[in-house]
Design a protein around this motif. Structure first.
Motif, PDB file in Angstrom:
ATOM      1  N   GLU A 153      38.107  85.491  -0.408  1.00 55.88           N
ATOM      2  CA  GLU A 153      37.708  85.727  -1.892  1.00 55.88           C
ATOM      3  C   GLU A 153      36.733  85.268  -2.591  1.00 55.88           C
ATOM      4  O   GLU A 153      36.505  84.160  -2.152  1.00 55.88           O
ATOM      5  N   ARG A 154      36.413  85.792  -3.583  1.00 54.77           N
ATOM      6  CA  ARG A 154      35.145  85.190  -4.319  1.00 54.77           C
ATOM      7  C   ARG A 154      35.715  85.127  -5.865  1.00 54.77           C
ATOM      8  O   ARG A 154      36.541  85.619  -6.246  1.00 54.77           O
ATOM      9  N   ILE A 155      35.443  83.775  -6.176  1.00 55.84           N
ATOM     10  CA  ILE A 155      35.837  83.527  -7.789  1.00 55.84           C
ATOM     11  C   ILE A 155      34.682  83.317  -8.570  1.00 55.84           C
ATOM     12  O   ILE A 155      33.743  82.527  -8.024  1.00 55.84           O
ATOM     13  N   THR A 156      34.492  84.012  -9.542  1.00 57.67           N
ATOM     14  CA  THR A 156      33.242  83.962 -10.171  1.00 57.67           C
ATOM     15  C   THR A 156      33.744  83.782 -11.883  1.00 57.67           C
ATOM     16  O   THR A 156      34.893  83.884 -12.077  1.00 57.67           O
ATOM     17  N   GLY A 157      32.753  83.472 -12.641  1.00 61.06           N
ATOM     18  CA  GLY A 157      32.820  83.628 -14.173  1.00 61.06           C
ATOM     19  C   GLY A 157      33.261  82.044 -14.671  1.00 61.06           C
ATOM     20  O   GLY A 157      33.783  81.974 -15.717  1.00 61.06           O
ATOM     21  N   MET A 158      33.184  81.094 -13.679  1.00 58.32           N
ATOM     22  CA  MET A 158      33.458  79.736 -14.153  1.00 58.32           C
ATOM     23  C   MET A 158      32.231  79.140 -14.971  1.00 58.32           C
ATOM     24  O   MET A 158      31.142  79.666 -14.841  1.00 58.32           O
ATOM     25  N   ASP A 159      32.668  78.320 -15.892  1.00 56.22           N
ATOM     26  CA  ASP A 159      31.688  77.465 -16.716  1.00 56.22           C
ATOM     27  C   ASP A 159      31.023  76.323 -15.944  1.00 56.22           C
ATOM     28  O   ASP A 159      29.941  75.918 -15.722  1.00 56.22           O
ATOM     29  N   ALA A 160      32.090  75.554 -15.083  1.00 59.45           N
ATOM     30  CA  ALA A 160      31.716  74.311 -14.565  1.00 59.45           C
ATOM     31  C   ALA A 160      32.900  74.380 -13.291  1.00 59.45           C
ATOM     32  O   ALA A 160      33.590  74.712 -13.331  1.00 59.45           O
ATOM     33  N   VAL A 161      32.135  73.366 -12.424  1.00 61.67           N
ATOM     34  CA  VAL A 161      32.993  73.257 -11.112  1.00 61.67           C
ATOM     35  C   VAL A 161      33.050  71.660 -10.697  1.00 61.67           C
ATOM     36  O   VAL A 161      32.033  71.130 -10.850  1.00 61.67           O
ATOM     37  N   ILE A 162      34.184  71.250 -10.391  1.00 58.03           N
ATOM     38  CA  ILE A 162      34.141  69.943  -9.893  1.00 58.03           C
ATOM     39  C   ILE A 162      34.862  70.086  -8.440  1.00 58.03           C
ATOM     40  O   ILE A 162      36.119  70.567  -8.413  1.00 58.03           O
ATOM     41  N   ILE A 163      34.174  69.637  -7.726  1.00 62.75           N
ATOM     42  CA  ILE A 163      34.516  69.642  -6.182  1.00 62.75           C
ATOM     43  C   ILE A 163      35.015  68.067  -5.741  1.00 62.75           C
ATOM     44  O   ILE A 163      34.196  67.265  -6.058  1.00 62.75           O
ATOM     45  N   ALA A 164      36.301  68.204  -5.336  1.00 63.78           N
ATOM     46  CA  ALA A 164      36.991  66.873  -4.998  1.00 63.78           C
ATOM     47  C   ALA A 164      37.677  66.944  -3.699  1.00 63.78           C
ATOM     48  O   ALA A 164      38.591  66.323  -3.585  1.00 63.78           O
ATOM     49  N   ILE A 165      36.856  67.349  -2.795  1.00 64.81           N
ATOM     50  CA  ILE A 165      37.268  67.444  -1.072  1.00 64.81           C
ATOM     51  C   ILE A 165      36.684  66.250  -0.545  1.00 64.81           C
ATOM     52  O   ILE A 165      35.755  65.769  -1.041  1.00 64.81           O
TER      53      ILE A 165
ATOM     54  N   SER B 280      32.508  78.049   0.357  1.00 66.19           N
ATOM     55  CA  SER B 280      31.054  77.980   0.110  1.00 66.19           C
ATOM     56  C   SER B 280      30.995  77.960  -1.211  1.00 66.19           C
ATOM     57  O   SER B 280      31.808  78.568  -1.970  1.00 66.19           O
ATOM     58  N   VAL B 281      29.776  77.703  -1.664  1.00 65.26           N
ATOM     59  CA  VAL B 281      29.576  77.540  -3.126  1.00 65.26           C
ATOM     60  C   VAL B 281      28.379  78.705  -3.449  1.00 65.26           C
ATOM     61  O   VAL B 281      27.172  78.349  -2.736  1.00 65.26           O
ATOM     62  N   GLU B 282      28.264  79.499  -4.174  1.00 58.77           N
ATOM     63  CA  GLU B 282      27.436  80.592  -4.411  1.00 58.77           C
ATOM     64  C   GLU B 282      26.574  79.889  -5.696  1.00 58.77           C
ATOM     65  O   GLU B 282      27.261  79.403  -6.796  1.00 58.77           O
ATOM     66  N   HIS B 283      25.443  80.104  -5.583  1.00 60.64           N
ATOM     67  CA  HIS B 283      24.564  79.319  -6.849  1.00 60.64           C
ATOM     68  C   HIS B 283      23.132  80.113  -7.095  1.00 60.64           C
ATOM     69  O   HIS B 283      22.822  80.923  -6.249  1.00 60.64           O
ATOM     70  N   GLN B 284      22.677  79.897  -8.332  1.00 56.14           N
ATOM     71  CA  GLN B 284      21.401  80.611  -8.557  1.00 56.14           C
ATOM     72  C   GLN B 284      20.724  79.688  -9.753  1.00 56.14           C
ATOM     73  O   GLN B 284      21.263  79.401 -10.690  1.00 56.14           O
ATOM     74  N   ASN B 285      19.497  79.805  -9.714  1.00 48.90           N
ATOM     75  CA  ASN B 285      18.653  78.985 -10.761  1.00 48.90           C
ATOM     76  C   ASN B 285      19.365  77.636 -11.067  1.00 48.90           C
ATOM     77  O   ASN B 285      19.405  77.470 -12.177  1.00 48.90           O
ATOM     78  N   GLY B 286      19.740  77.017  -9.886  1.00 48.05           N
ATOM     79  CA  GLY B 286      20.404  75.410 -10.525  1.00 48.05           C
ATOM     80  C   GLY B 286      21.820  75.648 -10.984  1.00 48.05           C
ATOM     81  O   GLY B 286      22.067  74.548 -11.506  1.00 48.05           O
ATOM     82  N   SER B 287      22.594  76.730 -10.848  1.00 47.61           N
ATOM     83  CA  SER B 287      24.011  76.949 -11.488  1.00 47.61           C
ATOM     84  C   SER B 287      24.685  77.437 -10.531  1.00 47.61           C
ATOM     85  O   SER B 287      24.285  78.451  -9.623  1.00 47.61           O
ATOM     86  N   VAL B 288      26.012  76.842 -10.578  1.00 49.54           N
ATOM     87  CA  VAL B 288      26.850  77.414  -9.636  1.00 49.54           C
ATOM     88  C   VAL B 288      27.660  78.887 -10.178  1.00 49.54           C
ATOM     89  O   VAL B 288      27.979  78.732 -11.528  1.00 49.54           O
ATOM     90  N   GLN B 289      27.399  79.687  -9.465  1.00 49.74           N
ATOM     91  CA  GLN B 289      27.921  80.973  -9.997  1.00 49.74           C
ATOM     92  C   GLN B 289      29.334  81.445  -9.389  1.00 49.74           C
ATOM     93  O   GLN B 289      30.050  82.258 -10.148  1.00 49.74           O
ATOM     94  N   GLY B 290      29.725  80.815  -8.284  1.00 47.97           N
ATOM     95  CA  GLY B 290      30.827  81.259  -7.790  1.00 47.97           C
ATOM     96  C   GLY B 290      31.371  80.529  -6.482  1.00 47.97           C
ATOM     97  O   GLY B 290      30.772  79.864  -5.926  1.00 47.97           O
ATOM     98  N   LEU B 291      32.621  80.730  -6.254  1.00 48.98           N
ATOM     99  CA  LEU B 291      33.178  79.849  -4.895  1.00 48.98           C
ATOM    100  C   LEU B 291      33.798  81.066  -4.028  1.00 48.98           C
ATOM    101  O   LEU B 291      34.330  81.845  -4.381  1.00 48.98           O
ATOM    102  N   VAL B 292      33.541  80.740  -2.764  1.00 46.71           N
ATOM    103  CA  VAL B 292      34.248  81.514  -1.829  1.00 46.71           C
ATOM    104  C   VAL B 292      35.363  80.852  -1.222  1.00 46.71           C
ATOM    105  O   VAL B 292      35.105  79.530  -0.624  1.00 46.71           O
ATOM    106  N   ILE B 293      36.526  81.325  -1.307  1.00 46.29           N
ATOM    107  CA  ILE B 293      37.754  80.895  -0.609  1.00 46.29           C
ATOM    108  C   ILE B 293      38.411  81.475   0.321  1.00 46.29           C
ATOM    109  O   ILE B 293      38.284  82.696   0.333  1.00 46.29           O
ATOM    110  N   ALA B 294      39.424  80.938   1.172  1.00 48.70           N
ATOM    111  CA  ALA B 294      40.275  81.690   1.951  1.00 48.70           C
ATOM    112  C   ALA B 294      41.486  81.058   2.430  1.00 48.70           C
ATOM    113  O   ALA B 294      41.604  79.738   1.959  1.00 48.70           O
ATOM    114  N   ASP B 295      42.425  81.616   3.067  1.00 50.48           N
ATOM    115  CA  ASP B 295      43.597  81.045   3.465  1.00 50.48           C
ATOM    116  C   ASP B 295      43.672  80.133   4.630  1.00 50.48           C
ATOM    117  O   ASP B 295      43.158  80.717   5.776  1.00 50.48           O
TER     118      ASP B 295
END
Ligand SMILES: Cc1cc2nc3c(=O)[nH]c(=O)nc-3n(C[C@H](O)[C@H](O)[C@H](O)COP(=O)(O)OP(=O)(O)OC[C@H]3O[C@@H](n4cnc5c(N)ncnc54)[C@H](O)[C@@H]3O)c2cc1C
Length: 332
Positions: free
Chosen positions: A129-141, A89-104
Protein backbone atom coordinates in the motif's frame (compact mmCIF):
# COMPACT_ATOMS: atom_id res chain seq x y z
CA UNK A 1 42.81 10.29 8.07
CA UNK A 2 41.86 6.67 8.51
CA UNK A 3 43.37 5.01 11.48
CA UNK A 4 42.53 2.23 13.87
CA UNK A 5 42.80 2.55 17.62
CA UNK A 6 45.78 0.17 17.89
CA UNK A 7 47.77 2.15 15.28
CA UNK A 8 46.77 5.47 16.83
CA UNK A 9 47.93 4.37 20.27
CA UNK A 10 51.19 2.98 18.83
CA UNK A 11 51.92 6.22 16.99
CA UNK A 12 51.22 8.24 20.12
CA UNK A 13 53.74 6.38 22.22
CA UNK A 14 51.67 3.66 23.90
CA UNK A 15 54.14 0.92 24.94
CA UNK A 16 53.74 -2.28 22.93
CA UNK A 17 53.04 -4.40 26.01
CA UNK A 18 50.05 -2.21 26.90
CA UNK A 19 48.55 -2.82 23.47
CA UNK A 20 47.87 -6.37 24.57
CA UNK A 21 45.94 -5.17 27.60
CA UNK A 22 42.29 -5.65 28.23
CA UNK A 23 41.17 -2.11 27.29
CA UNK A 24 42.21 -2.52 23.66
CA UNK A 25 40.57 -5.88 23.44
CA UNK A 26 37.50 -4.54 25.26
CA UNK A 27 36.62 -1.90 22.66
CA UNK A 28 37.13 -4.25 19.75
CA UNK A 29 34.87 -6.76 21.48
CA UNK A 30 32.34 -4.21 22.69
CA UNK A 31 31.71 -2.94 19.16
CA UNK A 32 31.78 -6.49 17.75
CA UNK A 33 34.85 -5.61 15.67
CA UNK A 34 37.08 -8.38 16.93
CA UNK A 35 39.00 -9.96 15.12
CA UNK A 36 38.99 -6.77 12.99
CA UNK A 37 40.27 -3.38 14.08
CA UNK A 38 38.09 -0.65 15.56
CA UNK A 39 38.12 3.01 14.59
CA UNK A 40 40.36 5.21 16.76
CA UNK A 41 37.70 7.94 16.67
CA UNK A 42 34.97 5.63 17.99
CA UNK A 43 37.23 4.25 20.72
CA UNK A 44 38.42 7.66 21.88
CA UNK A 45 34.89 9.04 21.74
CA UNK A 46 33.74 6.13 23.92
CA UNK A 47 36.52 6.81 26.40
CA UNK A 48 35.63 10.51 26.46
CA UNK A 49 31.94 9.77 27.06
CA UNK A 50 32.80 7.28 29.77
CA UNK A 51 34.68 9.76 31.93
CA UNK A 52 32.62 8.63 34.87
CA UNK A 53 31.89 5.05 33.89
CA UNK A 54 28.61 3.67 35.07
CA UNK A 55 26.85 0.56 33.90
CA UNK A 56 23.07 0.74 33.59
CA UNK A 57 20.66 -2.10 33.08
CA UNK A 58 17.00 -1.88 32.29
CA UNK A 59 15.28 -3.34 35.32
CA UNK A 60 12.75 -5.38 33.37
CA UNK A 61 11.78 -5.80 29.75
CA UNK A 62 12.67 -3.10 27.21
CA UNK A 63 9.18 -3.32 25.81
CA UNK A 64 7.45 -2.53 29.11
CA UNK A 65 9.98 -0.19 30.68
CA UNK A 66 11.12 1.88 27.73
CA UNK A 67 9.05 1.41 24.60
CA UNK A 68 5.54 1.30 26.12
CA UNK A 69 5.83 4.72 27.87
CA UNK A 70 7.17 6.32 24.67
CA UNK A 71 4.34 4.80 22.64
CA UNK A 72 1.80 6.01 25.23
CA UNK A 73 3.27 9.52 25.09
CA UNK A 74 3.22 9.52 21.29
CA UNK A 75 -0.38 8.35 21.23
CA UNK A 76 -1.27 10.95 23.87
CA UNK A 77 -0.03 13.59 21.45
CA UNK A 78 -2.40 12.24 18.82
CA UNK A 79 0.03 9.91 17.04
CA UNK A 80 -0.97 6.57 15.51
CA UNK A 81 1.22 3.47 15.56
CA UNK A 82 0.94 1.08 12.62
CA UNK A 83 2.65 -2.19 13.42
CA UNK A 84 4.19 -4.97 11.35
CA UNK A 85 4.63 -3.10 8.10
CA UNK A 86 7.80 -3.16 6.05
CA UNK A 87 8.94 -0.02 4.26
CA UNK A 88 9.75 -1.04 0.68
CA UNK A 89 10.48 2.23 -1.06
CA UNK A 90 10.34 5.98 -0.87
CA UNK A 91 8.50 8.00 -3.54
CA UNK A 92 9.94 11.42 -4.27
CA UNK A 93 9.71 14.32 -6.67
CA UNK A 94 11.75 17.51 -7.03
CA UNK A 95 13.81 16.86 -3.90
CA UNK A 96 10.82 16.09 -1.67
CA UNK A 97 9.47 12.82 -0.34
CA UNK A 98 5.86 12.42 -1.51
CA UNK A 99 4.98 8.91 -0.42
CA UNK A 100 6.05 5.63 1.15
CA UNK A 101 5.37 2.12 -0.13
CA UNK A 102 4.82 -0.46 2.62
CA UNK A 103 3.68 -4.09 2.84
CA UNK A 104 3.07 -6.87 5.38
CA UNK A 105 6.13 -9.01 6.21
CA UNK A 106 5.71 -12.70 5.34
CA UNK A 107 6.34 -14.75 8.51
CA UNK A 108 6.41 -18.10 6.66
CA UNK A 109 10.11 -18.47 5.77
CA UNK A 110 11.16 -18.21 9.40
CA UNK A 111 8.17 -20.16 10.69
CA UNK A 112 7.14 -17.33 13.03
CA UNK A 113 10.43 -17.29 14.87
CA UNK A 114 11.34 -21.00 14.78
CA UNK A 115 13.80 -20.63 11.89
CA UNK A 116 16.33 -17.98 11.02
CA UNK A 117 15.07 -15.11 8.88
CA UNK A 118 16.36 -14.83 5.33
CA UNK A 119 18.68 -11.78 4.87
CA UNK A 120 15.79 -9.79 3.39
CA UNK A 121 12.43 -10.16 5.10
CA UNK A 122 9.98 -11.07 2.32
CA UNK A 123 6.53 -9.49 2.09
CA UNK A 124 3.14 -11.04 1.48
CA UNK A 125 1.77 -10.58 -2.03
CA UNK A 126 -1.12 -8.15 -2.50
CA UNK A 127 -0.47 -6.33 0.79
CA UNK A 128 1.44 -3.43 -0.75
CA UNK A 129 0.00 0.00 0.00
CA UNK A 130 1.03 3.63 -0.48
CA UNK A 131 1.03 6.27 2.21
CA UNK A 132 0.93 9.80 0.91
CA UNK A 133 0.23 13.28 2.20
CA UNK A 134 2.99 13.41 4.81
CA UNK A 135 4.79 16.68 5.56
CA UNK A 136 8.06 15.05 6.57
CA UNK A 137 9.53 11.57 7.06
CA UNK A 138 12.11 10.19 9.49
CA UNK A 139 13.48 6.81 8.43
CA UNK A 140 14.85 4.91 11.42
CA UNK A 141 15.59 1.47 9.99
CA UNK A 142 18.92 -0.38 10.31
CA UNK A 143 21.78 0.05 7.84
CA UNK A 144 21.26 -3.12 5.79
CA UNK A 145 17.50 -2.56 5.57
CA UNK A 146 18.13 0.97 4.30
CA UNK A 147 20.36 -0.51 1.58
CA UNK A 148 17.33 -2.50 0.33
CA UNK A 149 15.30 0.65 -0.44
CA UNK A 150 14.80 2.16 -3.94
CA UNK A 151 17.23 -0.12 -5.77
CA UNK A 152 18.27 1.32 -9.14
CA UNK A 153 16.92 4.78 -8.29
CA UNK A 154 19.83 7.12 -9.13
CA UNK A 155 18.13 10.18 -7.65
CA UNK A 156 17.56 8.49 -4.30
CA UNK A 157 21.00 6.87 -4.40
CA UNK A 158 22.97 10.02 -5.17
CA UNK A 159 26.57 10.34 -3.95
CA UNK A 160 25.58 11.21 -0.38
CA UNK A 161 23.61 7.95 -0.05
CA UNK A 162 25.81 5.80 -2.33
CA UNK A 163 28.68 6.03 0.16
CA UNK A 164 26.45 4.22 2.68
CA UNK A 165 27.12 1.00 0.73
CA UNK A 166 30.72 1.13 2.00
CA UNK A 167 29.64 0.63 5.61
CA UNK A 168 29.81 -3.02 6.56
CA UNK A 169 27.88 -4.87 9.20
CA UNK A 170 28.25 -8.02 11.21
CA UNK A 171 26.01 -10.84 12.38
CA UNK A 172 26.00 -10.80 16.18
CA UNK A 173 25.49 -13.84 18.37
CA UNK A 174 23.74 -14.11 21.69
CA UNK A 175 23.15 -17.02 24.02
CA UNK A 176 20.84 -16.75 27.02
CA UNK A 177 20.87 -19.52 29.62
CA UNK A 178 18.80 -19.82 32.80
CA UNK A 179 20.12 -22.20 35.49
CA UNK A 180 18.71 -23.39 38.83
CA UNK A 181 22.05 -23.10 40.65
CA UNK A 182 24.27 -20.00 40.63
CA UNK A 183 27.29 -20.44 38.37
CA UNK A 184 29.14 -17.13 38.79
CA UNK A 185 30.28 -15.11 41.78
CA UNK A 186 28.07 -12.06 42.31
CA UNK A 187 29.37 -9.29 40.02
CA UNK A 188 27.85 -5.88 39.19
CA UNK A 189 29.16 -5.94 35.63
CA UNK A 190 29.81 -7.95 32.48
CA UNK A 191 32.94 -10.08 32.02
CA UNK A 192 34.94 -9.43 28.87
CA UNK A 193 37.88 -10.99 27.10
CA UNK A 194 36.60 -14.58 27.07
CA UNK A 195 37.19 -16.89 24.11
CA UNK A 196 35.85 -15.90 20.70
CA UNK A 197 33.31 -15.88 19.20
CA UNK A 198 31.36 -14.81 22.34
CA UNK A 199 33.82 -13.02 24.59
CA UNK A 200 31.35 -11.18 26.85
CA UNK A 201 29.09 -12.70 29.47
CA UNK A 202 26.79 -11.19 32.08
CA UNK A 203 24.75 -12.72 34.88
CA UNK A 204 21.48 -10.79 35.28
CA UNK A 205 20.48 -12.67 38.45
CA UNK A 206 21.43 -9.82 40.79
CA UNK A 207 20.87 -6.97 38.33
CA UNK A 208 17.20 -7.32 37.47
CA UNK A 209 14.43 -7.52 40.08
CA UNK A 210 12.48 -10.10 38.13
CA UNK A 211 15.37 -12.57 38.55
CA UNK A 212 16.72 -11.32 41.89
CA UNK A 213 13.37 -11.97 43.53
CA UNK A 214 12.71 -15.33 41.92
CA UNK A 215 14.24 -18.31 43.71
CA UNK A 216 13.79 -20.51 40.65
CA UNK A 217 16.79 -18.85 39.02
CA UNK A 218 20.38 -19.29 40.26
CA UNK A 219 21.99 -17.57 37.28
CA UNK A 220 20.59 -15.81 34.22
CA UNK A 221 23.46 -15.66 31.78
CA UNK A 222 23.83 -13.91 28.46
CA UNK A 223 26.87 -14.19 26.23
CA UNK A 224 27.30 -11.90 23.22
CA UNK A 225 29.75 -11.77 20.35
CA UNK A 226 29.88 -11.99 16.59
CA UNK A 227 29.99 -14.67 13.95
CA UNK A 228 33.06 -13.73 11.86
CA UNK A 229 35.33 -16.76 11.43
CA UNK A 230 32.75 -19.07 13.02
CA UNK A 231 30.06 -18.99 10.30
CA UNK A 232 30.57 -22.68 9.51
CA UNK A 233 30.34 -23.85 13.11
CA UNK A 234 27.03 -25.25 14.31
CA UNK A 235 25.23 -23.68 17.26
CA UNK A 236 26.27 -26.67 19.39
CA UNK A 237 29.94 -26.30 18.43
CA UNK A 238 29.86 -22.62 19.36
CA UNK A 239 28.18 -23.40 22.68
CA UNK A 240 30.97 -25.88 23.50
CA UNK A 241 33.66 -23.23 22.79
CA UNK A 242 31.76 -20.71 24.90
CA UNK A 243 31.35 -23.10 27.84
CA UNK A 244 35.04 -24.07 27.80
CA UNK A 245 35.98 -20.38 27.93
CA UNK A 246 33.44 -19.70 30.67
CA UNK A 247 34.90 -22.36 32.94
CA UNK A 248 38.21 -20.42 33.00
CA UNK A 249 36.57 -17.54 34.94
CA UNK A 250 37.71 -17.78 38.58
CA UNK A 251 34.82 -19.10 40.65
CA UNK A 252 32.69 -20.12 37.64
CA UNK A 253 30.84 -23.43 37.66
CA UNK A 254 29.79 -25.47 34.64
CA UNK A 255 26.30 -24.17 33.70
CA UNK A 256 25.43 -27.54 32.16
CA UNK A 257 25.77 -29.14 35.61
CA UNK A 258 23.72 -26.41 37.31
CA UNK A 259 20.22 -27.43 36.17
CA UNK A 260 19.52 -25.74 32.87
CA UNK A 261 15.98 -24.33 32.90
CA UNK A 262 16.03 -23.10 29.30
CA UNK A 263 18.36 -21.56 26.74
CA UNK A 264 18.00 -19.41 23.62
CA UNK A 265 20.82 -19.18 21.07
CA UNK A 266 20.55 -16.52 18.36
CA UNK A 267 22.53 -15.73 15.22
CA UNK A 268 21.47 -12.27 14.09
CA UNK A 269 22.09 -12.72 10.40
CA UNK A 270 19.07 -11.06 8.81
CA UNK A 271 19.41 -7.49 7.53
CA UNK A 272 17.23 -6.09 10.28
CA UNK A 273 19.38 -7.75 12.94
CA UNK A 274 22.89 -6.97 11.70
CA UNK A 275 25.09 -4.51 13.56
CA UNK A 276 27.02 -1.69 11.85
CA UNK A 277 30.79 -2.07 12.09
CA UNK A 278 32.92 0.83 13.26
CA UNK A 279 35.98 -0.05 11.27
CA UNK A 280 38.78 2.49 10.88
CA UNK A 281 37.66 5.18 8.43
CA UNK A 282 33.95 4.34 8.60
CA UNK A 283 32.75 7.83 9.56
CA UNK A 284 33.17 9.34 6.11
CA UNK A 285 30.61 6.88 4.80
CA UNK A 286 27.99 7.46 7.52
CA UNK A 287 25.17 9.82 6.48
CA UNK A 288 23.97 12.73 8.58
CA UNK A 289 20.42 13.03 9.91
CA UNK A 290 19.58 15.52 7.14
CA UNK A 291 19.47 14.25 3.56
CA UNK A 292 19.34 15.52 -0.03
CA UNK A 293 15.53 15.46 0.28
CA UNK A 294 14.27 18.54 2.13
CA UNK A 295 11.65 16.63 4.15
CA UNK A 296 13.51 13.34 4.72
CA UNK A 297 15.57 12.75 7.86
CA UNK A 298 17.51 9.69 9.03
CA UNK A 299 18.06 8.23 12.45
CA UNK A 300 19.65 5.07 13.79
CA UNK A 301 22.87 3.92 15.42
CA UNK A 302 24.66 4.00 12.04
CA UNK A 303 23.79 7.66 11.32
CA UNK A 304 26.17 10.42 12.50
CA UNK A 305 25.05 12.21 15.65
CA UNK A 306 26.28 13.90 18.78
CA UNK A 307 27.04 10.57 20.50
CA UNK A 308 28.20 8.93 17.26
CA UNK A 309 28.67 5.47 18.77
CA UNK A 310 26.58 2.54 17.53
CA UNK A 311 24.62 1.85 20.68
CA UNK A 312 21.31 2.81 22.22
CA UNK A 313 22.50 6.29 23.24
CA UNK A 314 23.71 6.91 19.69
CA UNK A 315 20.41 5.71 18.27
CA UNK A 316 18.46 7.96 20.66
CA UNK A 317 20.71 10.98 20.00
CA UNK A 318 20.25 10.60 16.24
CA UNK A 319 16.48 10.31 16.73
CA UNK A 320 16.44 13.49 18.82
CA UNK A 321 18.48 15.33 16.19
CA UNK A 322 16.25 14.07 13.37
CA UNK A 323 13.16 15.08 15.36
CA UNK A 324 14.49 18.59 16.03
CA UNK A 325 15.44 19.02 12.38
CA UNK A 326 11.96 17.90 11.34
CA UNK A 327 10.39 20.50 13.64
CA UNK A 328 12.67 23.23 12.25
CA UNK A 329 11.76 22.18 8.72
CA UNK A 330 8.04 22.28 9.51
CA UNK A 331 8.38 25.73 11.11
CA UNK A 332 10.02 27.26 8.04
C1 LIG B 1 23.86 -8.61 20.88
C2 LIG B 1 23.80 -7.11 21.02
C3 LIG B 1 24.09 -6.51 22.24
C4 LIG B 1 24.03 -5.11 22.37
N1 LIG B 1 24.29 -4.55 23.58
C5 LIG B 1 24.13 -3.22 23.75
C6 LIG B 1 24.31 -2.63 25.03
O1 LIG B 1 24.60 -3.29 26.02
N2 LIG B 1 24.13 -1.27 25.15
C7 LIG B 1 23.78 -0.51 24.07
O2 LIG B 1 23.60 0.71 24.23
N3 LIG B 1 23.62 -1.04 22.84
C8 LIG B 1 23.78 -2.38 22.66
N4 LIG B 1 23.61 -2.94 21.42
C9 LIG B 1 23.37 -2.06 20.27
C10 LIG B 1 21.95 -1.53 20.25
O3 LIG B 1 21.04 -2.60 20.39
C11 LIG B 1 21.70 -0.83 18.88
O4 LIG B 1 22.74 0.06 18.63
C12 LIG B 1 20.38 -0.08 18.91
O5 LIG B 1 19.30 -0.94 19.25
C13 LIG B 1 20.10 0.52 17.53
O6 LIG B 1 18.87 1.18 17.57
P1 LIG B 1 18.19 1.65 16.21
O7 LIG B 1 16.93 2.35 16.59
O8 LIG B 1 19.18 2.35 15.37
O9 LIG B 1 17.84 0.31 15.41
P2 LIG B 1 16.93 -0.92 15.83
O10 LIG B 1 16.82 -1.04 17.31
O11 LIG B 1 17.47 -2.07 15.05
O12 LIG B 1 15.47 -0.50 15.30
C14 LIG B 1 15.17 -0.46 13.93
C15 LIG B 1 13.78 -1.04 13.71
O13 LIG B 1 13.44 -0.91 12.32
C16 LIG B 1 12.75 -2.09 11.92
N5 LIG B 1 12.87 -2.23 10.45
C17 LIG B 1 13.87 -2.74 9.72
N6 LIG B 1 13.63 -2.64 8.40
C18 LIG B 1 12.42 -2.05 8.29
C19 LIG B 1 11.61 -1.68 7.17
N7 LIG B 1 12.02 -1.86 5.90
N8 LIG B 1 10.40 -1.12 7.42
C20 LIG B 1 9.97 -0.90 8.70
N9 LIG B 1 10.71 -1.22 9.80
C21 LIG B 1 11.92 -1.79 9.60
C22 LIG B 1 13.45 -3.20 12.68
O14 LIG B 1 12.65 -4.35 12.73
C23 LIG B 1 13.68 -2.53 14.04
O15 LIG B 1 12.56 -2.72 14.86
C24 LIG B 1 23.69 -4.32 21.25
C25 LIG B 1 23.38 -4.91 20.02
C26 LIG B 1 23.43 -6.29 19.90
C27 LIG B 1 23.09 -6.91 18.57
Amino acid sequence: MTTCYTRWAEENGMPANLMKKRMFRFYRDAYFNWPGEVSAYITLKSLALLKKPNVFFVNGSYGEKIIAPIVAHFQGLGGTIVQNKKLLSVEHQNGSVQGLVIADPDPKPHESGNKRWTPEVPVLPKTTERITGMDAVIIAIPLDCFKELNRGDAVFWNDSFLKINNISSVATLSWQLWTKEPVLPRLPCAINGLDEPMPTVIDYKHLIDEYRNDARFGSVLEWVGQETGFEEKTDEQIKTIVLNGFKKIPGAKDPMQAGVIKDVFRRNTSHYERYPLTEPGVNKFRPTTTTHFNNLFLSGDWVRNEVDIPNMEGAVASGTEAGNQTIRYLQQ
